[in-house]
Design a protein around this motif. Sequence first.
Motif, PDB file in Angstrom:
ATOM      1  N   PRO A 117       2.128  28.432 -15.250  1.00  0.00           N
ATOM      2  CA  PRO A 117       1.793  28.663 -13.836  1.00  0.00           C
ATOM      3  C   PRO A 117       1.929  27.393 -13.008  1.00  0.00           C
ATOM      4  CG  PRO A 117      -0.198  28.539 -15.173  1.00  0.00           C
ATOM      5  CD  PRO A 117       0.951  28.533 -16.131  1.00  0.00           C
ATOM      6  N   PRO A 118       2.067  27.512 -11.674  1.00  0.00           N
ATOM      7  CA  PRO A 118       2.154  26.336 -10.803  1.00  0.00           C
ATOM      8  C   PRO A 118       0.897  25.473 -10.907  1.00  0.00           C
ATOM      9  CG  PRO A 118       2.802  28.318  -9.625  1.00  0.00           C
ATOM     10  CD  PRO A 118       2.221  28.767 -10.925  1.00  0.00           C
ATOM     11  N   ARG A 119       1.080  24.154 -10.766  1.00  0.00           N
ATOM     12  CA  ARG A 119      -0.042  23.218 -10.827  1.00  0.00           C
ATOM     13  C   ARG A 119      -0.102  22.420  -9.533  1.00  0.00           C
ATOM     14  NH1 ARG A 119       0.747  19.074 -14.990  1.00  0.00           N
ATOM     15  NH2 ARG A 119       2.977  19.445 -14.689  1.00  0.00           N
ATOM     16  N   LYS A 120      -1.304  22.249  -9.000  1.00  0.00           N
ATOM     17  CA  LYS A 120      -1.499  21.398  -7.839  1.00  0.00           C
ATOM     18  C   LYS A 120      -1.842  19.992  -8.307  1.00  0.00           C
ATOM     19  CE  LYS A 120      -2.983  25.070  -4.707  1.00  0.00           C
ATOM     20  NZ  LYS A 120      -4.048  25.551  -3.772  1.00  0.00           N
ATOM     21  N   VAL A 121      -1.135  19.013  -7.752  1.00  0.00           N
ATOM     22  CA  VAL A 121      -1.332  17.634  -8.185  1.00  0.00           C
ATOM     23  C   VAL A 121      -1.368  16.716  -6.968  1.00  0.00           C
ATOM     24  CG1 VAL A 121      -0.112  18.050 -10.367  1.00  0.00           C
ATOM     25  CG2 VAL A 121       1.147  17.141  -8.417  1.00  0.00           C
ATOM     26  N   ARG A 122      -1.989  15.564  -7.160  1.00  0.00           N
ATOM     27  CA  ARG A 122      -1.890  14.464  -6.214  1.00  0.00           C
ATOM     28  C   ARG A 122      -1.299  13.276  -6.973  1.00  0.00           C
ATOM     29  NH1 ARG A 122      -3.678  15.108  -1.358  1.00  0.00           N
ATOM     30  NH2 ARG A 122      -3.410  12.883  -0.967  1.00  0.00           N
ATOM     31  N   THR A 123      -0.255  12.696  -6.439  1.00  0.00           N
ATOM     32  CA  THR A 123       0.433  11.620  -7.137  1.00  0.00           C
ATOM     33  C   THR A 123       1.142  10.719  -6.132  1.00  0.00           C
ATOM     34  OG1 THR A 123       2.149  11.098  -8.781  1.00  0.00           O
ATOM     35  CG2 THR A 123       2.489  13.081  -7.461  1.00  0.00           C
ATOM     36  N   GLY A 158       0.821  -1.208   0.000  1.00  0.00           N
ATOM     37  CA  GLY A 158       0.000   0.000   0.000  1.00  0.00           C
ATOM     38  C   GLY A 158       0.855   1.258   0.000  1.00  0.00           C
ATOM     39  N   HIS A 159       0.235   2.395  -0.321  1.00  0.00           N
ATOM     40  CA  HIS A 159       0.950   3.651  -0.450  1.00  0.00           C
ATOM     41  C   HIS A 159      -0.027   4.801  -0.242  1.00  0.00           C
ATOM     42  CE1 HIS A 159      -0.962   2.995  -4.328  1.00  0.00           C
ATOM     43  NE2 HIS A 159      -0.906   4.302  -4.500  1.00  0.00           N
ATOM     44  N   ARG A 160       0.518   5.987  -0.120  1.00  0.00           N
ATOM     45  CA  ARG A 160      -0.328   7.174  -0.041  1.00  0.00           C
ATOM     46  C   ARG A 160       0.071   8.150  -1.130  1.00  0.00           C
ATOM     47  NH1 ARG A 160       1.934  11.679   2.414  1.00  0.00           N
ATOM     48  NH2 ARG A 160       4.032  11.383   3.297  1.00  0.00           N
ATOM     49  N   SER A 161      -0.866   8.965  -1.552  1.00  0.00           N
ATOM     50  CA  SER A 161      -0.582   9.979  -2.560  1.00  0.00           C
ATOM     51  C   SER A 161      -0.022  11.235  -1.900  1.00  0.00           C
ATOM     52  CB  SER A 161      -1.845  10.327  -3.346  1.00  0.00           C
ATOM     53  OG  SER A 161      -2.222   9.249  -4.174  1.00  0.00           O
ATOM     54  N   LEU A 162       0.815  11.943  -2.633  1.00  0.00           N
ATOM     55  CA  LEU A 162       1.414  13.184  -2.165  1.00  0.00           C
ATOM     56  C   LEU A 162       0.638  14.365  -2.729  1.00  0.00           C
ATOM     57  CD1 LEU A 162       5.130  12.223  -2.940  1.00  0.00           C
ATOM     58  CD2 LEU A 162       3.983  12.053  -0.727  1.00  0.00           C
ATOM     59  N   GLY A 163       0.376  15.366  -1.896  1.00  0.00           N
ATOM     60  CA  GLY A 163      -0.213  16.608  -2.374  1.00  0.00           C
ATOM     61  C   GLY A 163       0.899  17.604  -2.654  1.00  0.00           C
ATOM     62  N   LEU A 164       1.127  17.921  -3.931  1.00  0.00           N
ATOM     63  CA  LEU A 164       2.280  18.720  -4.326  1.00  0.00           C
ATOM     64  C   LEU A 164       1.879  19.891  -5.215  1.00  0.00           C
ATOM     65  CD1 LEU A 164       4.615  15.746  -5.382  1.00  0.00           C
ATOM     66  CD2 LEU A 164       4.625  16.944  -3.178  1.00  0.00           C
ATOM     67  N   THR A 165       2.730  20.892  -5.242  1.00  0.00           N
ATOM     68  CA  THR A 165       2.646  21.967  -6.228  1.00  0.00           C
ATOM     69  C   THR A 165       3.854  21.849  -7.139  1.00  0.00           C
ATOM     70  OG1 THR A 165       1.494  23.449  -4.713  1.00  0.00           O
ATOM     71  CG2 THR A 165       2.579  24.453  -6.602  1.00  0.00           C
ATOM     72  N   ILE A 166       3.596  21.769  -8.444  1.00  0.00           N
ATOM     73  CA  ILE A 166       4.632  21.576  -9.451  1.00  0.00           C
ATOM     74  C   ILE A 166       4.804  22.864 -10.241  1.00  0.00           C
ATOM     75  CG2 ILE A 166       5.354  20.203 -11.448  1.00  0.00           C
ATOM     76  CD1 ILE A 166       5.160  18.574  -8.926  1.00  0.00           C
ATOM     77  N   GLU A 167       6.041  23.342 -10.355  1.00  0.00           N
ATOM     78  CA  GLU A 167       6.331  24.553 -11.130  1.00  0.00           C
ATOM     79  C   GLU A 167       7.360  24.217 -12.202  1.00  0.00           C
ATOM     80  OE1 GLU A 167       7.591  27.686  -8.531  1.00  0.00           O
ATOM     81  OE2 GLU A 167       6.171  27.100  -6.962  1.00  0.00           O
TER      82      GLU A 167
END
Length: 330
Positions: free
Chosen positions: A195-201, A182-191
């Motif tokens: 413009p910056p993008r908010k992602v979950r991965t 099992g694993h968890r997703s990361l809440g990140l901002t990618i630049e």
Amino acid sequence: MSVPLAPRSAPLFVVFNRASGRGDRDELGPAVEAACRAAGRVCELLPVEEPGRLADTAREAVRRASEAGGVVVAAGGDGTINCVAQAVLGSGCAFGVLPRGTFNYFARTHGIPAELDGALRVLLEERAVPVQVGFLNDRVFLVNASLGLYSQSLEDREVWKRQFGRSRVIAIGAVLATILRGHRSLGLTIESHGPPRKVRTPTVFVGNNALQMEQVGLPEAQAIDQGALAGVMLKPVGRWGLLKLLVRGAMGRLAEADQIVNFAFRRLTVRDRRFGARRVKVATDGEVLWMRLPLRFEVSPHRLMLIRPPGLAEERRQAQASLAEAESGR
């Protein structure tokens, strides 16, 4: 910046990690000395008995090579090669590789044979050419850098290796165990671009190795040859979805998966969108460590002067073009 090429008569300073790679640690030194003696080359062996001494030994090799106009050589797996390259980059020294690891992605993508005799022929007969290096903050990476699930799988792989030995089967088994746990997703901002993008991965993977990208079927291999890095992220997916992606990658068809986001870039910044600056576990060329966010992935302004056969990127582009033409004609 132009870096003078070491002549074929330059002395060699060989750093080899006795704790890494294959079980031939006692044979490597004599084989290198015999090949250098036959070629009329001076060599100095710098063995590393304790992994914690590798970086210091690499810096000492660079110091001696700088004074003697010599070549620094790394003998080991991708992690050992990475550590020595970190010391060599920007020093003005040429760099040689004797691959002794499990996958040897860096050596293979640059045409350096896995067999010791073949690697020694390249080292003693070829010239140094500039090759691209990636940076994760202040850390060099030659093959890839990552955070999230991929980094965790590498850490698990090292545990399995210590228990069961080094092999590709063991490495694949460790990846499967990581996914099934099992694993968890990361809440990140990618630049990067725009413009910056908010992602979950679950993971962010950055590649600097065209061969590795080609093997899993991602088109960014060509972008790496043209001076970029390859970014790969997964959309949130469950365990069975990850297993399907693993199978696609093994078949060289990862680009066909809807759950994959892949792109090329020269500079990428990753921030945690929830907690601000904090430490995260990352991996560079298989070595796992902790870093503080934000993470900045970028192409290094300096090239590594690697002794290798010439013209490999062009050969790879021609092979890709031929494959694309064959597929379009079906």
